[in-house]
Design a protein around this motif. Structure first.
Motif, PDB file in Angstrom:
ATOM      1  N   TRP A 177       4.259   6.190 -13.086  1.00  0.00           N
ATOM      2  CA  TRP A 177       3.656   6.590 -11.828  1.00  0.00           C
ATOM      3  C   TRP A 177       2.250   6.030 -11.752  1.00  0.00           C
ATOM      4  N   VAL A 178       1.879   5.655 -10.527  1.00  0.00           N
ATOM      5  CA  VAL A 178       0.654   4.904 -10.308  1.00  0.00           C
ATOM      6  C   VAL A 178      -0.013   5.401  -9.026  1.00  0.00           C
TER       7      VAL A 178
ATOM      8  N   ASN B 139      -7.127  13.593  -0.680  1.00  0.00           N
ATOM      9  CA  ASN B 139      -8.194  12.854   0.002  1.00  0.00           C
ATOM     10  C   ASN B 139      -7.678  12.026   1.175  1.00  0.00           C
ATOM     11  N   GLY B 140      -6.354  11.877   1.263  1.00  0.00           N
ATOM     12  CA  GLY B 140      -5.765  11.135   2.365  1.00  0.00           C
ATOM     13  C   GLY B 140      -5.934   9.637   2.285  1.00  0.00           C
ATOM     14  N   ARG B 141      -6.597   9.164   1.244  1.00  0.00           N
ATOM     15  CA  ARG B 141      -6.856   7.728   1.118  1.00  0.00           C
ATOM     16  C   ARG B 141      -6.003   7.056   0.045  1.00  0.00           C
ATOM     17  N   THR B 142      -5.364   7.827  -0.790  1.00  0.00           N
ATOM     18  CA  THR B 142      -4.523   7.309  -1.866  1.00  0.00           C
ATOM     19  C   THR B 142      -3.278   8.176  -2.003  1.00  0.00           C
ATOM     20  N   GLY B 143      -2.331   7.670  -2.776  1.00  0.00           N
ATOM     21  CA  GLY B 143      -1.135   8.441  -3.072  1.00  0.00           C
ATOM     22  C   GLY B 143      -0.554   8.000  -4.393  1.00  0.00           C
ATOM     23  N   VAL B 144       0.344   8.812  -4.923  1.00  0.00           N
ATOM     24  CA  VAL B 144       1.005   8.504  -6.193  1.00  0.00           C
ATOM     25  C   VAL B 144       2.427   8.056  -5.906  1.00  0.00           C
ATOM     26  N   VAL B 145       2.796   6.944  -6.517  1.00  0.00           N
ATOM     27  CA  VAL B 145       4.139   6.374  -6.381  1.00  0.00           C
ATOM     28  C   VAL B 145       4.804   6.410  -7.751  1.00  0.00           C
ATOM     29  N   TRP B 146       6.019   6.975  -7.815  1.00  0.00           N
ATOM     30  CA  TRP B 146       6.822   6.957  -9.041  1.00  0.00           C
ATOM     31  C   TRP B 146       7.912   5.906  -8.894  1.00  0.00           C
TER      32      TRP B 146
ATOM     33  N   THR C 295      15.049 -14.627 -21.303  1.00  0.00           N
ATOM     34  CA  THR C 295      14.403 -14.620 -19.994  1.00  0.00           C
ATOM     35  C   THR C 295      14.552 -13.233 -19.392  1.00  0.00           C
ATOM     36  N   LEU C 296      13.419 -12.603 -19.090  1.00  0.00           N
ATOM     37  CA  LEU C 296      13.413 -11.229 -18.592  1.00  0.00           C
ATOM     38  C   LEU C 296      13.148 -11.213 -17.091  1.00  0.00           C
ATOM     39  N   ARG C 297      13.852 -10.334 -16.419  1.00  0.00           N
ATOM     40  CA  ARG C 297      13.575 -10.055 -15.010  1.00  0.00           C
ATOM     41  C   ARG C 297      13.641  -8.552 -14.822  1.00  0.00           C
ATOM     42  N   THR C 298      12.951  -8.043 -13.805  1.00  0.00           N
ATOM     43  CA  THR C 298      12.798  -6.601 -13.640  1.00  0.00           C
ATOM     44  C   THR C 298      13.110  -6.181 -12.214  1.00  0.00           C
ATOM     45  N   ARG C 299      13.758  -5.026 -12.102  1.00  0.00           N
ATOM     46  CA  ARG C 299      14.042  -4.397 -10.814  1.00  0.00           C
ATOM     47  C   ARG C 299      13.510  -2.965 -10.864  1.00  0.00           C
ATOM     48  N   SER C 300      12.946  -2.480  -9.765  1.00  0.00           N
ATOM     49  CA  SER C 300      12.424  -1.113  -9.708  1.00  0.00           C
ATOM     50  C   SER C 300      13.009  -0.361  -8.525  1.00  0.00           C
ATOM     51  N   GLU C 301      13.142   0.944  -8.698  1.00  0.00           N
ATOM     52  CA  GLU C 301      13.518   1.848  -7.618  1.00  0.00           C
ATOM     53  C   GLU C 301      12.427   2.891  -7.452  1.00  0.00           C
ATOM     54  N   VAL C 302      12.008   3.131  -6.217  1.00  0.00           N
ATOM     55  CA  VAL C 302      11.018   4.168  -5.940  1.00  0.00           C
ATOM     56  C   VAL C 302      11.716   5.523  -6.033  1.00  0.00           C
ATOM     57  N   ILE C 303      11.217   6.399  -6.898  1.00  0.00           N
ATOM     58  CA  ILE C 303      11.865   7.694  -7.127  1.00  0.00           C
ATOM     59  C   ILE C 303      10.987   8.882  -6.742  1.00  0.00           C
ATOM     60  N   GLY C 304       9.749   8.614  -6.304  1.00  0.00           N
ATOM     61  CA  GLY C 304       8.896   9.725  -5.901  1.00  0.00           C
ATOM     62  C   GLY C 304       7.666   9.251  -5.168  1.00  0.00           C
ATOM     63  N   LEU C 305       7.130  10.118  -4.291  1.00  0.00           N
ATOM     64  CA  LEU C 305       5.913   9.845  -3.531  1.00  0.00           C
ATOM     65  C   LEU C 305       5.148  11.137  -3.327  1.00  0.00           C
ATOM     66  N   LYS C 306       3.825  11.044  -3.392  1.00  0.00           N
ATOM     67  CA  LYS C 306       2.988  12.216  -3.099  1.00  0.00           C
ATOM     68  C   LYS C 306       1.613  11.730  -2.656  1.00  0.00           C
ATOM     69  N   GLN C 307       1.251  12.031  -1.422  1.00  0.00           N
ATOM     70  CA  GLN C 307      -0.079  11.658  -0.959  1.00  0.00           C
ATOM     71  C   GLN C 307      -1.112  12.578  -1.581  1.00  0.00           C
ATOM     72  N   ASN C 308      -2.248  12.002  -1.965  1.00  0.00           N
ATOM     73  CA  ASN C 308      -3.323  12.808  -2.526  1.00  0.00           C
ATOM     74  C   ASN C 308      -4.099  13.523  -1.422  1.00  0.00           C
TER      75      ASN C 308
ATOM     76  N   PHE D 286       0.847  -1.173   0.000  1.00  0.00           N
ATOM     77  CA  PHE D 286       0.000   0.000   0.000  1.00  0.00           C
ATOM     78  C   PHE D 286       0.896   1.240   0.000  1.00  0.00           C
ATOM     79  N   PHE D 287       0.283   2.396  -0.151  1.00  0.00           N
ATOM     80  CA  PHE D 287       1.065   3.618  -0.331  1.00  0.00           C
ATOM     81  C   PHE D 287       2.093   3.812   0.788  1.00  0.00           C
ATOM     82  N   GLU D 288       1.686   3.552   2.031  1.00  0.00           N
ATOM     83  CA  GLU D 288       2.595   3.816   3.147  1.00  0.00           C
ATOM     84  C   GLU D 288       3.727   2.798   3.237  1.00  0.00           C
ATOM     85  N   ASP D 289       3.718   1.763   2.373  1.00  0.00           N
ATOM     86  CA  ASP D 289       4.789   0.767   2.370  1.00  0.00           C
ATOM     87  C   ASP D 289       5.954   1.156   1.463  1.00  0.00           C
ATOM     88  N   PHE D 290       5.821   2.270   0.745  1.00  0.00           N
ATOM     89  CA  PHE D 290       6.873   2.705  -0.167  1.00  0.00           C
ATOM     90  C   PHE D 290       7.725   3.793   0.477  1.00  0.00           C
TER      91      PHE D 290
END
Length: 348
Positions: free
Chosen positions: A148-149, A122-129, A107-120, A13-17
């Motif tokens: 971003w999601v 409404n306090g119930r969602t946020g955007v993760v880059w 054979t493909l494998r993927t790694r991601s790095e969190v590069i941004g965060l912004k809570q919306n 969830f958003f607070e886990d990033f």
């Protein structure tokens, strides 16, 4: 020991990033000829390089590559359980480059790095880059991209993180496009490819109505999303959204629009980069998707017979013969589903 000991993964969830967090995604996936066949069964694609091993060899591409979006979907699907399992919606893409063709057996494998965060607000969602990198079995980078999601919070009471919005380039520079090794379009067969229009036949500012439409069905988009091992709940479960409707995976719309663009851009054989992309509105089963393109820029690249077109690919719900992107208020016009800015390689 309780009967309900936690063994399952509810997803982040958003607070886990946290900015700087690095995630190695399970599971590696081997691309096969079956993926090529299923891609062609789901999307009305006809681009010659991915369709014909003989044609691909004639332009210097051996072994026979699959479409770039096959690799993208596979690599993207790896990120979903860790990044967007609890997503509201995938919002956009930037700085996506295709570094090397994907061929069956890779054979493909993927790694991601969190590069941004912004809570919306409404306090119930946020955007993760995140910035994600897909590599093959030799450790070579195949695709990298930022996206971003919007993600649900586990608890509205969880404190908001410090806002970090990453600076992302508006466009991949032509000099940073990666031409596949060996690509030579000097003896390109336009008759076999299915269209006469080459690099010099397109003008900046030109718009192309791709004419054809494809109606979405739940069965097809759910099969496609499973094919890419994309486990986002909103694509499968009628319990995941208040309206009880399954949201069509945005990448499904991208592939449909790309396939439809063959009519008018048959020689735009290879996707080189995605500069920016926005899923403007949700798509659902029953919608009929049409597409049009606008030529935004042109560039020559250091490869024999190869040019690059920067295109805006727009998918719409229902056909818009006026090809209107935005209204007078600056907002995307009603019916626009996808606004995708990308580079393609085309013979000169």
């Amino acid at each position: 020991m309780t009967a309900h000991a936690a063994k399952t993964d509810p997803g982040r969830f958003f607070e886990d990033f946290a900015v700087g967090q690095v995630i190695d995604h399970a599971t590696p996936r081997t691309v096969t000829e079956g993926d090529r066949a299923l891609y062609g069964a789901i999307y009305p694609t006809r681009f010659a390089i991915a369709s014909s091993a003989e044609f691909a060899a004639s332009v210097g591409l051996v072994p026979h590559p699959v479409e770039e979006l096959v690799g993208f979907h596979v690599a993207f699907g790896k990120t979903v359980p860790d990044v967007s399992l609890n997503a509201v919606a995938n919002l956009g893409y930037a700085e996506c480059r295709f570094h090397a063709p994907v061929v069956p057996g890779d054979t493909l494998r993927t790694r991601s790095e969190v590069i941004g965060l912004k809570q919306n607000s409404n306090g119930r969602t946020g955007v993760v880059w995140v910035r994600s990198t897909a590599t093959n079995q030799r450790g070579e980078v195949v695709i990298d991209w930022a996206r971003w999601v919007m993600v649900h919070k586990r608890s509205a009471d969880a404190p908001a993180p410090e806002t970090v919005v990453p600076a992302l380039a508006d466009v991949v520079r032509p000099e940073d496009l990666v031409v596949p090794a060996g690509l030579d379009l000097t003896s390109y067969d336009v008759a076999a490819a299915g269209g006469p229009h080459l690099f010099d036949d397109y003008e900046v500012g030109e718009r192309i109505d791709h004419v054809d439409g494809v109606s979405l069905t739940d069965a097809e988009h759910m099969m496609a999303t499973r094919l890419w091992q994309n486990t986002a709940k909103v694509h499968f479960s009628t319990d995941a959204r208040p309206d009880g409707r399954r949201l069509v995976y945005g990448g499904h719309v991208i592939s449909l629009a790309r396939a439809l663009s063959f009519n008018g851009l048959a020689n735009a054989q290879l996707v080189a980069a995605i500069n920016a992309g926005a899923h403007v509105a949700p798509a659902f089963a029953g919608d009929t998707v049409y597409a049009w393109s606008e030529v935004l820029d042109k560039a020559t690249v250091d490869a024999p017979g190869v040019g690059a077109l920067r295109l805006r690919l727009v998918a719409t719900r229902g056909r818009d013969e006026s090809m209107t992107l935005r209204g007078e208020d600056g907002r995307h016009a009603d019916g626009v589903l996808l606004d995708l800015d990308h580079w393609v390689f085309i013979p000169r």
